[in-house]
Design an enzyme around this catalytic site. Sequence first.
Site, PDB file in Angstrom:
ATOM      1  N   THR A   1       0.947  -1.392   0.038  1.00 28.89           N
ATOM      2  CA  THR A   1      -0.148  -0.139   0.105  1.00 28.89           C
ATOM      3  C   THR A   1       0.835   1.317   0.199  1.00 28.89           C
ATOM      4  OG1 THR A   1      -1.802  -1.188   1.118  1.00 28.89           O
ATOM      5  CG2 THR A   1      -1.725   1.294   1.399  1.00 28.89           C
ATOM      6  N   ASN A   2       2.023   1.164   0.692  1.00 25.62           N
ATOM      7  CA  ASN A   2       2.779   2.444   0.953  1.00 25.62           C
ATOM      8  C   ASN A   2       3.668   3.060  -0.380  1.00 25.62           C
ATOM      9  OD1 ASN A   2       2.151   1.655   3.353  1.00 25.62           O
ATOM     10  ND2 ASN A   2       3.885   0.896   4.206  1.00 25.62           N
TER      11      ASN A   2
ATOM     12  N   THR B   1      -7.223  53.155  -2.712  1.00 23.49           N
ATOM     13  CA  THR B   1      -6.423  52.275  -1.937  1.00 23.49           C
ATOM     14  C   THR B   1      -7.075  52.627  -0.625  1.00 23.49           C
ATOM     15  OG1 THR B   1      -4.974  54.420  -1.603  1.00 23.49           O
ATOM     16  CG2 THR B   1      -4.362  52.663  -3.235  1.00 23.49           C
TER      17      THR B   1
ATOM     18  N   SER C   1     -33.998  37.963  -2.105  1.00 22.10           N
ATOM     19  CA  SER C   1     -34.449  38.189  -0.997  1.00 22.10           C
ATOM     20  C   SER C   1     -35.950  37.460  -0.822  1.00 22.10           C
ATOM     21  CB  SER C   1     -34.458  39.560  -0.455  1.00 22.10           C
ATOM     22  OG  SER C   1     -35.108  39.579   0.719  1.00 22.10           O
ATOM     23  N   SER C   2     -36.243  36.743   0.298  1.00 18.58           N
ATOM     24  CA  SER C   2     -37.498  36.618   0.409  1.00 18.58           C
ATOM     25  C   SER C   2     -38.409  37.594   1.329  1.00 18.58           C
ATOM     26  CB  SER C   2     -37.544  35.140   1.398  1.00 18.58           C
ATOM     27  OG  SER C   2     -37.038  35.640   2.750  1.00 18.58           O
TER      28      SER C   2
END
Length: 470
Positions: free
Chosen positions: A143-144, A189, A320-321
């Site tokens: 696996t390694n 700025t 927006s609601s």
Amino acid sequence: MTSGFRLEHDSLGEMPVPAEAYYGIQTLRARDNFHITGITMAHYPRFITALAHVKHAAAMANASLGLLDERKSRAIGRACEEMVSGLLHDQFVVDVVQGGAGTSANMNANEVICNRALELLGHERGQYEFLHPLNDVNMSQSTNDVYPSALNIALIFDLRELIEAMEHLRKAFRRKGEEFADVIKMGRTQLQDAVPMTLGQEFTAWSVTIGGDVQRVDEAEDLVYEINMGATAIGTSLNAHPDYTRTVTEKLVEITTLKLVSSPDLVEATQDTGVYVQLSGVLKRVAVKLSKICNDLRLLSSGPRCGLNEINLPAMQPGSSIMPGKVNPVIPEVVNQVAFAVIGHDVTVSMTSEAGQLELNVMEPVIAFSLFQTINMLRRACLTLADKCVSGITANRERCRELVENSIGLVTALNPHIGYEKSAEIAKEAMRTGGSVYDIVLQKGYLSRAELEDILKPENMVRPRYMPRK
């Protein structure tokens, strides 16, 4: 085989495995052990493809070295090719975040490939006496070395797609830079009026920023081409043929067409995850810059009546609601959120890399998860920002020019002509009285009307020009 199950065993005992499954007992244990993200390896097809490439190359190398029967090697290769074509991905059922340094991922691949290869050889799934997931499919491997090598291959292909998406976004900003080249606006700025510029210069600067990051990602990608195949457990190549490292790397290059190279020191390569720290840091840089650009887009489009309102972002959805007619900058907002997630993933990669101990870092699965998530989110964010926001941005030309002409920042252009103290005096009076810089200079007789019109012409202040000699 009984009641739709087959009985398999490993070193811990026996378990019934679904008869239709291509995975085996070790995959089944891992599936049951790791309920972490709810995201299985099947979610990352490139990683599965990369594992198939690695297993195919290993089988070819072992066969060429006389270690694996040619018939077995060909069957393993055919099974791997099917995986590359997109088959069997649903058999990768282990959570992407897992303990064991990726052993479960490796075994998931070994078992799926083995059982499909058994079918190709004319046997039934689970008849491991004819072809074994460990003895044959995992021959000369650990696996390694399998897991990080497959991870690197998958990352290369993912990074290439990310670069394409970043290039797409860069070009979108560049086109807007050209479109807005004649739009005079006020530069700022510290959120205060500075000096005039063009809106085109602002968008072009963002294009250049992204172009620079494309180069940095490309450079980071080059680091990922080094793999540790042949290292086996800790880099000493135990249980591998002396020519295996060279041979398996050559086979991987042949299969993937990638310029993969073997690490010069396999012990070091097996324990070190510094390349992932480097890559993650570069991706964080991309995220930070994208987020800054999105902050700017939100500021410049703020309003529409009570903000800067210099640009209009395309309206994507009601905002927006409760507030009728409100439209929000939802695309820059979602890219901001992607950036925050990427920064978090970078912290994870840093901590997991530091957590390695001695000859192995067992935390590689969460490194893989973090990098895959980061690259995928950044890629989608770039495409979304380009196509659903930048390409549809329009300029409020009159608003931009109005802000320039009424700005006290114009006084900066007078410095070379009347000196800093007189310029500051004019700025303060303009602030106090609400008068224009132009009128105050004329009243004080510091410059003639013709001189003023030339100096304060906004178009003359967005590029270098000769200054008067003192």
